[in-house]
Design an enzyme around this catalytic site. Structure first.
Site: not given
Ligand code: GNR
Ligand code: NI
Length: 164
Positions: A51, A133-134, A137, A91-92, A46
């Site tokens: 980001q 999660h997205e 952000h 999270c990236l 995601g």
């Molecule tokens: O790549 C991602 N893996 C992930 C694993 C578990 C819960 C959420 C994520 S999202 C993350 C990529 C990211 O930072 N998206 O904002």
């Molecule tokens: Ni993230």
């Protein structure tokens, strides 16, 4: 088009609240495609516009093994429901840190596609977690915000050290 640069915590720009998209033009489609390409390259499942320092309400998600089921969601609105479930998240923007976060099991997603057409679906499992999660952000929220202040402090310090 080069890959977009992903901001790292504790960069204050990750705390920006994104604004709604009102113009559905070729620039928006191109941005969404670049966001998706950047996500696949990272690699991640995601990515939110926040980001990459674009503060518009756009997220991309693809949890498929084959990377062939992309969701490009504009102005997403969530109705979470069901039980709370715990899962490991990363999270990236918080590289190499993983911890357990509570999320709702399901979400009803209402959004627009890149052309402005409304769409709705429900998600469960990893897709549900990733979409929650997205959307965080877009509100300037990170998964580390759900951890204890002790853990969060340690994570910020470790990432600051690494950025030096
Ligand atoms: O790549 C991602 N893996 C992930 C694993 C578990 C819960 C959420 C994520 S999202 C993350 C990529 C990211 O930072 N998206 O904002
Ligand atoms: Ni993230």
């Amino acid at each position: 088009m080069p890959l977009l640069k992903i901001l790292h915590h504790p960069d204050p720009r990750l705390r920006t609240k994104a604004t709604a998209v009102s113009t559905f033009d070729e620039a928006l489609s191109e941005f969404a495609r670049n966001l998706l390409t950047t996500m696949y390259a990272a690699p991640g499942i995601g990515l939110a516009a926040t980001q990459v320092n674009v503060h518009k309400r756009v997220i991309v998600v693809d949890i498929s093994e084959e990377k062939d089921q992309p969701h490009m969601l504009v102005n997403p609105v969530l109705e979470p429901y069901g039980d709370k479930i715990k899962g490991e998240e990363g999270c990236l923007s918080v590289p190499d840190i993983y911890d357990s976060v509570e999320r709702f099991e399901y979400v009803k997603v209402s959004a627009q596609d890149v052309h402005g057409e409304p769409l709705q679906f429900t998600a469960d499992g990893m897709l549900s977690i990733c979409i929650q999660h997205e959307c965080d952000h877009l509100e300037g929220k990170l998964f580390v915000d759900y951890l204890s202040s002790l853990k969060r402090g340690r994570i910020s310090k470790a990432l600051r050290e690494r950025a030096k």
